[in-house]
Design a protein around this motif. Structure first.
Motif, PDB file in Angstrom:
ATOM      1  N   ILE A  86       0.926  -1.248  -0.109  1.00 43.22           N
ATOM      2  CA  ILE A  86       0.041   0.023  -0.343  1.00 43.22           C
ATOM      3  C   ILE A  86       0.722   1.203  -0.131  1.00 43.22           C
ATOM      4  N   ALA A  87       2.152   1.038   0.415  1.00 40.74           N
ATOM      5  CA  ALA A  87       2.885   2.581   0.230  1.00 40.74           C
ATOM      6  C   ALA A  87       4.411   2.043   0.558  1.00 40.74           C
ATOM      7  N   GLY A  88       5.217   3.218   0.249  1.00 43.60           N
ATOM      8  CA  GLY A  88       6.750   3.147   0.412  1.00 43.60           C
ATOM      9  C   GLY A  88       7.122   4.060   1.203  1.00 43.60           C
ATOM     10  N   CYS A  89       8.139   3.568   2.103  1.00 44.53           N
ATOM     11  CA  CYS A  89       8.655   4.538   3.025  1.00 44.53           C
ATOM     12  C   CYS A  89      10.228   4.366   3.176  1.00 44.53           C
ATOM     13  N   GLY A  90      10.751   5.212   4.169  1.00 45.36           N
ATOM     14  CA  GLY A  90      12.180   5.023   4.298  1.00 45.36           C
ATOM     15  C   GLY A  90      12.816   6.264   5.159  1.00 45.36           C
ATOM     16  N   MET A  91      13.820   6.128   5.669  1.00 42.94           N
ATOM     17  CA  MET A  91      14.601   7.136   6.348  1.00 42.94           C
ATOM     18  C   MET A  91      15.364   7.949   5.241  1.00 42.94           C
ATOM     19  N   VAL A  92      15.017   9.311   5.347  1.00 43.13           N
ATOM     20  CA  VAL A  92      15.846  10.186   4.205  1.00 43.13           C
ATOM     21  C   VAL A  92      17.272   9.871   3.907  1.00 43.13           C
ATOM     22  N   ASP A  93      17.563   9.705   2.877  1.00 40.53           N
ATOM     23  CA  ASP A  93      19.026   9.384   2.759  1.00 40.53           C
ATOM     24  C   ASP A  93      19.680  10.665   2.575  1.00 40.53           C
ATOM     25  N   PRO A  94      20.894  10.605   3.462  1.00 41.55           N
ATOM     26  CA  PRO A  94      21.547  11.938   3.849  1.00 41.55           C
ATOM     27  C   PRO A  94      21.984  12.605   2.469  1.00 41.55           C
ATOM     28  N   ALA A  95      22.192  11.877   1.217  1.00 40.13           N
ATOM     29  CA  ALA A  95      22.469  12.289   0.066  1.00 40.13           C
ATOM     30  C   ALA A  95      21.419  13.550  -0.517  1.00 40.13           C
ATOM     31  N   VAL A  96      20.161  13.214   0.071  1.00 35.68           N
ATOM     32  CA  VAL A  96      19.143  14.168  -0.337  1.00 35.68           C
ATOM     33  C   VAL A  96      19.180  15.462   0.504  1.00 35.68           C
ATOM     34  N   PHE A  97      19.485  15.249   1.660  1.00 35.19           N
ATOM     35  CA  PHE A  97      19.836  16.339   2.675  1.00 35.19           C
ATOM     36  C   PHE A  97      20.972  17.225   1.980  1.00 35.19           C
TER      37      PHE A  97
ATOM     38  N   LYS B 220      39.342  -4.235  -6.717  1.00 33.30           N
ATOM     39  CA  LYS B 220      38.155  -4.236  -5.464  1.00 33.30           C
ATOM     40  C   LYS B 220      37.428  -2.978  -5.670  1.00 33.30           C
ATOM     41  N   LEU B 221      36.235  -2.858  -5.772  1.00 36.03           N
ATOM     42  CA  LEU B 221      35.569  -1.687  -5.586  1.00 36.03           C
ATOM     43  C   LEU B 221      34.906  -1.140  -4.396  1.00 36.03           C
ATOM     44  N   THR B 222      34.933  -2.073  -3.542  1.00 36.01           N
ATOM     45  CA  THR B 222      34.590  -2.022  -2.135  1.00 36.01           C
ATOM     46  C   THR B 222      35.489  -1.599  -1.179  1.00 36.01           C
ATOM     47  N   GLY B 223      35.385  -0.853  -0.080  1.00 33.94           N
ATOM     48  CA  GLY B 223      36.242  -0.286   1.074  1.00 33.94           C
ATOM     49  C   GLY B 223      35.790  -0.538   2.297  1.00 33.94           C
ATOM     50  N   ASP B 224      36.446   0.164   3.106  1.00 38.48           N
ATOM     51  CA  ASP B 224      36.360   0.155   4.630  1.00 38.48           C
ATOM     52  C   ASP B 224      35.059   1.139   4.868  1.00 38.48           C
ATOM     53  N   LEU B 225      34.170   0.870   6.009  1.00 38.76           N
ATOM     54  CA  LEU B 225      33.178   1.862   6.431  1.00 38.76           C
ATOM     55  C   LEU B 225      33.436   1.874   7.798  1.00 38.76           C
ATOM     56  N   THR B 226      33.397   3.167   8.232  1.00 38.42           N
ATOM     57  CA  THR B 226      33.364   3.106   9.778  1.00 38.42           C
ATOM     58  C   THR B 226      32.231   3.836  10.314  1.00 38.42           C
TER      59      THR B 226
ATOM     60  N   SER C 214      33.812  -7.445  -1.786  1.00 39.60           N
ATOM     61  CA  SER C 214      33.910  -7.110  -2.909  1.00 39.60           C
ATOM     62  C   SER C 214      32.463  -7.114  -3.880  1.00 39.60           C
ATOM     63  N   PHE C 215      31.620  -7.869  -3.679  1.00 38.00           N
ATOM     64  CA  PHE C 215      30.504  -8.110  -4.471  1.00 38.00           C
ATOM     65  C   PHE C 215      29.447  -7.233  -3.934  1.00 38.00           C
ATOM     66  N   ARG C 216      29.680  -6.583  -2.486  1.00 41.14           N
ATOM     67  CA  ARG C 216      28.364  -5.695  -2.087  1.00 41.14           C
ATOM     68  C   ARG C 216      28.841  -4.210  -2.553  1.00 41.14           C
ATOM     69  N   LEU C 217      28.494  -4.066  -3.768  1.00 43.77           N
ATOM     70  CA  LEU C 217      28.690  -2.758  -4.422  1.00 43.77           C
ATOM     71  C   LEU C 217      28.098  -1.760  -3.831  1.00 43.77           C
ATOM     72  N   ASP C 218      26.553  -2.167  -3.392  1.00 45.47           N
ATOM     73  CA  ASP C 218      25.934  -0.923  -2.984  1.00 45.47           C
ATOM     74  C   ASP C 218      26.271  -0.335  -1.616  1.00 45.47           C
ATOM     75  N   LEU C 219      27.285  -1.156  -0.813  1.00 46.35           N
ATOM     76  CA  LEU C 219      27.736  -0.501   0.256  1.00 46.35           C
ATOM     77  C   LEU C 219      28.979   0.447   0.390  1.00 46.35           C
ATOM     78  N   THR C 220      28.517   1.709   0.007  1.00 47.05           N
ATOM     79  CA  THR C 220      29.781   2.542  -0.150  1.00 47.05           C
ATOM     80  C   THR C 220      29.949   3.569   0.742  1.00 47.05           C
ATOM     81  N   ARG C 221      28.650   3.815   1.792  1.00 46.74           N
ATOM     82  CA  ARG C 221      28.693   4.916   2.752  1.00 46.74           C
ATOM     83  C   ARG C 221      28.204   4.203   4.065  1.00 46.74           C
ATOM     84  N   PRO C 222      28.648   4.719   4.964  1.00 46.22           N
ATOM     85  CA  PRO C 222      28.328   4.253   6.549  1.00 46.22           C
ATOM     86  C   PRO C 222      26.755   4.059   6.682  1.00 46.22           C
ATOM     87  N   ILE C 223      25.840   4.990   6.087  1.00 47.59           N
ATOM     88  CA  ILE C 223      24.580   5.107   5.941  1.00 47.59           C
ATOM     89  C   ILE C 223      23.844   3.666   5.573  1.00 47.59           C
TER      90      ILE C 223
END
Lengths: 402, 792
Positions: free
Chosen positions: A337-348, B401-407, B446-455
């Protein structure tokens, strides 16, 4: 008959001759009047009225009076009973109680009675008067009731009503208002933004990669100027943050556009309701609590709500929301029914760059956002199976929501 | 993406998990399960049978009566309508009692001939086959054996992988995720090749100007291969996920792609000019005939894998027809590379050529996986073709390797996510393949290309943990009413008011056709055209709500409606002064026509709605507002006027729709419309300066005027005269009669009779008769002077 006995001993005081004359004149008047009345009222025409005793003289005066009054009363009751409307009833009243009515005339004997006999005679007269008056009153009430009954005889409570012109607000508007009201309870204010948007507000600021498929001309309507028709109301988030410092707590109902062929489940122009709450220390529990409150307010306190992890470029983490709903006659099932999430810091960060200040410093400011499709909510609410009903505006459809 | 459960089980033990549990497990990890299909033969009463005899059915042209051997010791007679078999073929035979998913086979008679079972097509028994008609089984299939034992059952999951998770676009990737979620170990891990890497630019090269498009390229040579049909295990893997087996080399490349998620390609070395490949930019206008038999024209922004003379493949998208592996191929070059996702996407999209390969490259691949894929492909091709692999892997560029360390800030995470201890954070991240010495600084695989920022790690923790344990809190602090709030409330009030007056709110879509543009109320607005409309019906943003409402009226007339009261509010669009500017306004439009009410016993022929009905609706939403009505000429109307309040505030346009247009729309009643600027209505509503006036203490005197006037004189001219007089004691007037007679009998045909009742009153005293007479005489004189009027 105590009154009659009481009168007996006093009658002699009155001149005998005078009494007879009085009685005779009374008879004469009465007969004359009756004759007139008879023309109108048939019940009187066939001996219903007994002639008064011509032999009064032979009887004791109180007895004669009593007997006369009995006759008057009996006649009056007959006349009253025979009345068929207020006018004939009033005629009867005049005949017996009027200035020269029969009872009034009979009362005139009082004048000549010896003082000590007056109370008894008066009482006899009173009783007769009361009997006639009460019969008149009763009859009057009965006649009014009869007339009232007659007046509504034609009232058919099953009669179809006359038609007031029926109108209705559109079900999308009704649904949108329900949603709006709930978020207002939670302190959200309304916000709007342009529908013809820049790519920056619609995509870049919302952390959407430059080569994201949603930006394709096959998916999004563009103008020669390079502007586009917003593909979601999420651009209002960006617009609002550009113009306002946090805290920001808004909902933005509005149109969105996608290059989809119109069919039973798709429209190229549709409506979304976007929400955003941004302040210091807004957390995942706030998102959960707010949206749970909303869906329980919308669908009932016992409604089950679940959050499924998902992906949107502008929130991290992201979820889709399902609610468990029962369609009529079917088992309850989970409905997205909906999508949601915590605002990505990139947006800020994007908003901050544009504003040129640190009001949206992503190390301090957090928030959540959500969006839902108004058409979908409305279709679920009313059991509408084909989305095109919502844009066709057929009266047969619209009157169902009057 | 289709995922086979049997295939997954080659990587992870999933015993004990029901299909529904796996569905939940995936769903709540953020992998949407769009469908689950059980494949495989549904009943063991479906057996291999050989057709021994087939004769024409005596009473049916299209049926044959067959006798089949199902291994029962005696032949079974079955009537069959298929044509694609011959006597001696082995086919699936459904014995009586076989349940084909609710449909149970029984002994029956077909057109009078006994039929003891059914010969089946693949689709009837849960299998797939290109063939139309009966499924012809291999000649060596054992008669009487349940077909189920030949084609194993499987469960196929249709998964929607979100664009941030290219690592899940393979069976191994899904198994790896399931291992993290279930805590069960993977059965195998893939390691790099046990070969030397060498560079040999004369064999494998990346052109300097293509280094941004291709960062790593590897080629492995296999010679002496024998291209043939793939073995059953390989074919059934591919068939399970809907792929058509081709030959053992091509099948291996497809298998590796779906096994590891890393696309590879196999070239026939003999067909590569110079026996070499180079990743380079295409020259502008260069063409290639691809494996799909289309010829694509390339641009300089495209990356190709070329031999000495021409492109042999479009990098990451598709191979070339010429250099593809065929039955005659003996020497193979296995390509495994890393291509720039954006470039692959751009090329694939422009060429409208999406392949399993481009799908993965454009979402991003792990360069380190290139060598794993190459090694697996080499191993399988050698195994299946009997070829010999060279013991060096020739490479160009570098697999980085495209991924790195995140703190991460563990306390901040805990607060943000609703109370997750550092230990729990570590547990989840570790399960997902991240590693850390201190629980704060994490090394991303290395395969988790989406994990680039701590957030990005918040999402990992939140999705694995779920929202169940997260406490719910609500914020409720006051917020100020915004202008949008006020406009929203005002608009909704208007809508509700009109609905209660019997009008229907319409909501039409905001795009209209160019043909509808002339239905716009204000002909002066310049419409805005879409650059890429979807259809001829939706080419422009609506400059007015009237086009939509007219089509609503037409649709309702076509559906038999006799009342046409509609309104709509919403955004309208017009081009601004600067090029590309679009001005968005909120409009509010009403149309009225047809019957005033629905027909009923009390009113069997309702009157027709007229202009004055529209005016009444308008006055009801603009109470106590004196509208200025100035004749105008807007073509959609046959007669129209601009509406204003005071000198400055433009309110809208009102008029009667042109009957010619209504005839085109098949609307046969007069239609009246008003289009208003919502902003003006809002301004009037917010400017509301109503103040209570004491009720009059002294009586009023009324005087009536009956007069006739030229028929075409606008009525408001009378009111202008009355207003212009500025008589303090003339406090009001009402028009109470209007009469015309086109026959000229009761009144000249070019005249109209109008009657007004005038009210005279003074707030401080009772007026004397003479004062009223004097004032009224002034009124009459003024009317006589200003207008061609005759008093009656």
């Amino acid at each position: 008959m105590a009154g009659i006995l009481a009168m007996t001993g006093h009658f002699c005081v009155m001149s005998y001759r005078l009494f007879v004359i009085r009685l005779r004149s009374l008879h004469a008047t009465q007969e004359h009047k009756s004759a007139r009345t008879n023309k109108i009222h048939s019940p009187f025409s066939t001996g219903a009225q007994r002639p008064l005793h011509t032999s009064y003289l032979l009887l004791s005066t109180p007895n004669m009076l009593q007997s006369d009054l009995n006759t008057i009363q009996a006649d009056a009751l007959i006349a009253i009973a025979a009345a068929t409307d207020e006018r004939t009833l009033d005629n009867a009243r005049v005949e017996f109680l009027g200035k020269s009515g029969r009872l009034t005339q009979a009362s005139s004997v009082m004048r000549d009675l010896p003082k000590e006999e007056k109370p008894a005679a008066g009482q006899m007269l009173n009783e007769t008067r009361q009997a006639i008056t009460s019969a008149l009153d009763d009859k009057k009430i009965a006649l009014i009731a009869e007339a009232d009954a007659l007046a509504v005889a034609d009232l058919d409570l099953t009669l179809p009503g006359r038609t007031l012109p029926a109108g209705a607000i559109h079900p999308l508007t009704a649904m949108q208002d329900r949603v709006t009201k709930i978020f207002r309870q939670l302190g959200f204010a309304l916000a709007t933004g342009p529908e013809v948007e820049t790519e920056w507000h619609c995509f870049d600021a919302l952390n959407t990669p430059a080569d994201h498929p949603a930006r394709n001309e096959s998916d999004t309507f563009y103008f020669d100027s390079g502007k586009l028709l917003r593909t979601h109301t999420s651009s209002v988030q960006v617009r609002t943050m550009e113009g306002n410092k946090p805290p920001v707590r808004i909902i933005a109902p509005g149109s969105a556009y996608r290059r989809d062929e119109i069919d039973a489940t798709h429209l190229s122009v549709f409506n979304q309701i976007e929400g955003l709450y941004v302040a210091e220390n807004v957390t995942l529990p706030d998102l959960k609590g707010t949206l749970e409150f909303f869906f329980k307010a919308l669908y009932g306190e016992s409604t089950e709500v679940r959050f499924r992890p998902h992906f949107f470029p502008f929130t991290e983490p992201s979820f889709e929301i399902d609610v468990k709903l029962e369609a009529t006659g079917k088992e309850a099932k989970w409905i997205e029914i909906a999508g949601c999430g915590m605002v990505d810091p990139a947006v800020f960060d994007a908003v901050g760059n544009e504003r040129g200040d640190d009001a949206y410093d992503s190390t301090k400011i957090t928030g959540f956002a959500f969006g839902m499709g108004l058409e979908r909510l409305t279709m679920i609410e009313y059991g509408i199976s084909d989305i095109r009903h919502l844009i066709e505006n057929d009266q047969r459809f619209l009157t169902q929501f009057a | 993406m289709l995922v086979s459960l049997n295939w997954l089980k080659s990587h992870i033990d999933l015993d004990g998990y029901t299909t529904a549990e796996l569905d939940d497990l995936l769903t709540f990890a953020g992998i949407e399960v769009e469908g689950i299909k059980s494949s495989g033969v549904p009943s063991d009463k479906i057996v291999v049978a050989q057709i021994i005899e087939a004769v024409q059915h005596p009473d049916a042209d299209k049926l044959k009566v067959t006798k089949v051997d199902a291994g029962e010791g005696q032949l079974r007679q079955i009537v069959c309508g298929a044509k694609n078999y011959k006597v001696g073929d082995k086919v699936p035979c459904c014995l009586p009692g076989a349940d084909l998913g609710g449909f149970v086979i029984d002994e029956t008679k077909m057109r009078g001939v006994e039929s003891k079972g059914m010969l089946a097509a693949a689709s009837e028994i849960g299998l797939t086959d290109e063939e139309d008609g009966l499924m012809i089984l291999p000649a060596d299939a054992e008669i009487g054996k349940p077909v189920k034992d030949i084609f194993g059952a499987d469960t196929i999951f249709e998964l929607e992988i979100t664009p941030n998770r290219p690592d899940l676009l393979s069976h191994y990737g899904i198994a790896r995720e399931l291992a993290a979620l279930t805590g069960r170990a993977l059965k195998q891990t893939f390691t790099g090749p046990d070969v030397e890497k060498s560079t040999d630019p004369s064999l494998v090269a990346i052109a300097d100007d293509a280094a941004d498009l291709c960062s790593y390229y590897s080629g492995r040579k296999i010679s002496g291969a024998k291209v043939a049909e793939s073995p059953t295990w390989l074919k059934s893997r591919l068939e399970a996920i809907g792929l058509r087996p081709i030959n053992n080399v091509v099948d291996v490349t497809n298998f590796v792609l779906h096994e590891l998620g890393h696309p590879i390609h196999a070239f026939d070395i003999a067909k590569l000019d110079g026996g070499r490949v180079i990743a380079r930019r295409a020259t502008e206008g260069e063409t290639i005939e691809a494996l799909d038999e289309n010829t694509y024209t390339l641009l300089n922004s495209d990356c190709v894998i070329a031999d000495a003379s021409q492109p042999a493949a479009i990098a990451g998208v598709t191979g070339g027809e010429i250099s593809g592996v065929s039955e005659t191929t003996t020497d193979i070059l296995i390509e495994s590379a890393h291509f720039n996702p954006t470039a692959v996407r751009a090329t694939s999209r422009r060429l409208v050529c999406t392949t399993d390969s481009s799908y993965r490259f454009e979402r991003g691949t792990d360069p380190l996986a290139a060598d794993l894929a190459s090694a697996l492909a080499t191993q399988l091709i050698v195994e299946l073709t009997g070829g010999t692999a060279e013991n060096t892997l020739v490479v160009a560029g570098e697999a980085k390797k495209l991924t790195g360390d995140l703190t991460i800030d563990n306390d901040w995470f805990s607060n943000y996510l609703g109370g997750v201890t550092k230990d729990e954070q570590s547990e989840i991240l570790t399960k997902l393949g991240l590693s850390s010495a201190d629980g704060s600084t994490w090394t991303v695989p290395s395969f988790r290309l989406d994990l680039t920022r701590p957030i990005d790690l918040t999402e990992e923790i939140a999705r694995v943990r779920g929202l169940e344990p997260v406490p719910a809190s609500t914020i409720a602090t006051p917020s100020h009413t915004s202008v949008d709030d006020a406009v929203y409330d005002h608009t909704l009030d208007l809508k509700k008011a009109l609905a209660s007056k019997g009008l229907f709110e319409a909501r039409t879509i905001k795009l209209i056709s160019s043909a509808q543009l002339s239905d716009s109320a204000d002909s002066k607005l310049r419409p805005v055209a879409l650059k890429n409309p979807l259809s001829e019906d939706l080419t422009h943003l609506r400059p007015s709500l009237l086009p939509g409402l007219l089509s609503v009226a037409a649709r309702n007339v076509a559906q038999g409606a006799s009342r046409l009261p509609f309104f709509e509010t919403g955004t309208t669009f017009a081009a601004g002064n600067e090029a590309g500017d679009v001005i968005e306004s909120q409009s509010f439009t009403i149309i009225l026509g047809g019957d005033a009410t629905n027909r009923s016993w009390a009113n069997s022929s309702p009157r027709q709605l007229a202009y004055e009905d529209l005016r009444a609706v308008l006055d009801s939403i603009l109470p106590n507002i004196r509208l200025k009505i100035k004749p105008a000429d807007h073509p959609v109307f046959i007669k129209s006027a601009d509406l204003a309040v005071g000198k400055k505030l433009t309110v809208g346009i009102i008029g009667q729709i042109n009957p010619a247009r209504l005839r085109e729309l098949d609307i046969d009643v007069p239609l009246f419309a008003v289009e208003l600027h919502l902003s003006a209505l809002f301004e009037l509503a917010t400017k509301d300066q109503r103040r209570f006036t004491e009720l009059p203490k002294f009586p009023a005197t009324t005087r009536d005027i009956a007069m006739d006037l030229p028929r075409d004189l606008p009525t408001n001219r009378v009111e202008s005269v009355l207003q212009g007089l500025n008589l303090p004691i003339l406090t009001g007037w009402t028009m109470f009669d209007l009469f015309t007679d086109s026959t000229g009998q009761k009144l000249a045909a070019d005249r109209k009779s109008v009657a007004y009742s005038l009210t005279y009153r003074d707030d401080t005293r009772t007026l004397k008769g003479k004062e009223v007479d004097d004032a009224h005489a002034k009124v009459l004189a003024a009317l006589e002077k200003a207008l061609d009027v005759r008093f009656r």
